[in-house]
Design a protein around this motif. Structure first.
Motif, PDB file in Angstrom:
ATOM      1  N   GLU A  41       0.831  -1.206   0.000  1.00  0.00           N
ATOM      2  CA  GLU A  41       0.000   0.000   0.000  1.00  0.00           C
ATOM      3  C   GLU A  41       0.861   1.249   0.000  1.00  0.00           C
ATOM      4  O   GLU A  41       0.535   2.237  -0.669  1.00  0.00           O
ATOM      5  CB  GLU A  41      -0.935  -0.016   1.214  1.00  0.00           C
ATOM      6  CG  GLU A  41      -2.068  -1.013   1.078  1.00  0.00           C
ATOM      7  CD  GLU A  41      -2.886  -1.185   2.344  1.00  0.00           C
ATOM      8  OE1 GLU A  41      -2.502  -0.665   3.414  1.00  0.00           O
ATOM      9  OE2 GLU A  41      -3.932  -1.852   2.257  1.00  0.00           O
ATOM     10  N   PHE A  49      -1.530   5.832  -6.260  1.00  0.00           N
ATOM     11  CA  PHE A  49      -2.592   4.851  -6.447  1.00  0.00           C
ATOM     12  C   PHE A  49      -3.039   4.285  -5.108  1.00  0.00           C
ATOM     13  O   PHE A  49      -2.357   4.424  -4.101  1.00  0.00           O
ATOM     14  CB  PHE A  49      -2.119   3.684  -7.323  1.00  0.00           C
ATOM     15  CG  PHE A  49      -1.803   4.075  -8.734  1.00  0.00           C
ATOM     16  CD1 PHE A  49      -2.807   4.267  -9.654  1.00  0.00           C
ATOM     17  CD2 PHE A  49      -0.489   4.244  -9.134  1.00  0.00           C
ATOM     18  CE1 PHE A  49      -2.519   4.632 -10.956  1.00  0.00           C
ATOM     19  CE2 PHE A  49      -0.184   4.603 -10.432  1.00  0.00           C
ATOM     20  CZ  PHE A  49      -1.203   4.798 -11.352  1.00  0.00           C
ATOM     21  N   VAL A  50      -4.183   3.634  -5.151  1.00  0.00           N
ATOM     22  CA  VAL A  50      -4.651   2.828  -4.032  1.00  0.00           C
ATOM     23  C   VAL A  50      -4.395   1.386  -4.438  1.00  0.00           C
ATOM     24  O   VAL A  50      -4.598   1.008  -5.597  1.00  0.00           O
ATOM     25  CB  VAL A  50      -6.158   3.070  -3.778  1.00  0.00           C
ATOM     26  CG1 VAL A  50      -6.688   2.163  -2.695  1.00  0.00           C
ATOM     27  CG2 VAL A  50      -6.404   4.524  -3.444  1.00  0.00           C
ATOM     28  N   GLY A  52      -5.916  -1.340  -4.101  1.00  0.00           N
ATOM     29  CA  GLY A  52      -7.063  -2.019  -4.713  1.00  0.00           C
ATOM     30  C   GLY A  52      -7.235  -1.701  -6.186  1.00  0.00           C
ATOM     31  O   GLY A  52      -7.758  -2.507  -6.947  1.00  0.00           O
ATOM     32  N   ASP A  53      -6.760  -0.509  -6.618  1.00  0.00           N
ATOM     33  CA  ASP A  53      -6.850  -0.153  -8.033  1.00  0.00           C
ATOM     34  C   ASP A  53      -5.840  -0.928  -8.872  1.00  0.00           C
ATOM     35  O   ASP A  53      -6.011  -1.070 -10.081  1.00  0.00           O
ATOM     36  CB  ASP A  53      -6.589   1.343  -8.222  1.00  0.00           C
ATOM     37  CG  ASP A  53      -7.674   2.205  -7.603  1.00  0.00           C
ATOM     38  OD1 ASP A  53      -8.784   1.683  -7.368  1.00  0.00           O
ATOM     39  OD2 ASP A  53      -7.400   3.389  -7.336  1.00  0.00           O
ATOM     40  N   LEU A  54      -4.785  -1.401  -8.248  1.00  0.00           N
ATOM     41  CA  LEU A  54      -3.718  -2.074  -8.975  1.00  0.00           C
ATOM     42  C   LEU A  54      -3.838  -3.587  -8.979  1.00  0.00           C
ATOM     43  O   LEU A  54      -3.234  -4.258  -9.800  1.00  0.00           O
ATOM     44  CB  LEU A  54      -2.360  -1.696  -8.366  1.00  0.00           C
ATOM     45  CG  LEU A  54      -2.034  -0.209  -8.358  1.00  0.00           C
ATOM     46  CD1 LEU A  54      -0.732   0.028  -7.625  1.00  0.00           C
ATOM     47  CD2 LEU A  54      -1.978   0.347  -9.762  1.00  0.00           C
ATOM     48  N   GLU A  56      -6.189  -7.014  -9.136  1.00  0.00           N
ATOM     49  CA  GLU A  56      -7.498  -7.550  -9.499  1.00  0.00           C
ATOM     50  C   GLU A  56      -8.071  -8.306  -8.314  1.00  0.00           C
ATOM     51  O   GLU A  56      -7.380  -9.070  -7.663  1.00  0.00           O
ATOM     52  CB  GLU A  56      -7.373  -8.516 -10.677  1.00  0.00           C
ATOM     53  CG  GLU A  56      -7.122  -7.838 -11.983  1.00  0.00           C
ATOM     54  CD  GLU A  56      -7.171  -8.832 -13.134  1.00  0.00           C
ATOM     55  OE1 GLU A  56      -7.940  -9.814 -13.047  1.00  0.00           O
ATOM     56  OE2 GLU A  56      -6.450  -8.612 -14.089  1.00  0.00           O
ATOM     57  N   THR A  57      -9.330  -8.071  -8.050  1.00  0.00           N
ATOM     58  CA  THR A  57     -10.003  -8.810  -6.981  1.00  0.00           C
ATOM     59  C   THR A  57     -10.720 -10.001  -7.582  1.00  0.00           C
ATOM     60  O   THR A  57     -10.909 -10.088  -8.793  1.00  0.00           O
ATOM     61  CB  THR A  57     -11.013  -7.916  -6.244  1.00  0.00           C
ATOM     62  OG1 THR A  57     -12.020  -7.504  -7.182  1.00  0.00           O
ATOM     63  CG2 THR A  57     -10.341  -6.705  -5.646  1.00  0.00           C
TER      64      THR A  57
END
Length: 105
Positions: A41, A49-50, A52-54, A56-57
């Motif tokens: 993070e 960036f965050v 989570g944006d980088l 894939e979930t």
């Protein structure tokens, strides 16, 4: 690290030790994951960036189910997506001289 005389322990003591070691390993792994997540993070934040944006979930990877392409002429609840083995009603219709396009939605 302390030396433990395992042969001097009873079965109950050995099982308790095994359980405690399992918990210690799980806690260690969780701490390592938390530390790795915090570092990741921080690096993402450094670049604006965050995390989570980088990354894939699993929701982003969710498979989409293709829509049905063919429908039974008499029972509209019976459909086929055109993948895998042909359903019996398609095979029967083709054997009766119909074309696959006759079942198209």
């Amino acid at each position: 690290m302390s030396d433990i005389n395992l042969t001097a322990l009873s079965l109950a003591e050995l099982k308790k030790l095994e359980k405690d070691v399992g918990k210690a390993i799980a806690n260690f792994e969780e701490r390592q994951k938390a530390e790795a997540r915090a570092e990741a993070e921080a690096v993402a934040k450094k670049f604006g960036f965050v995390l989570g944006d980088l990354v894939e979930t699993s929701a982003a990877k969710k498979k989409t189910v293709p829509e049905a392409k063919y429908r039974h002429p008499e029972n509209p609840l019976l459909t086929w997506r055109g993948r895998g083995r042909k359903p019996g009603w398609i095979s029967e219709g083709l054997a009766a001289g119909k074309k696959l396009e006759d079942f198209a939605i």
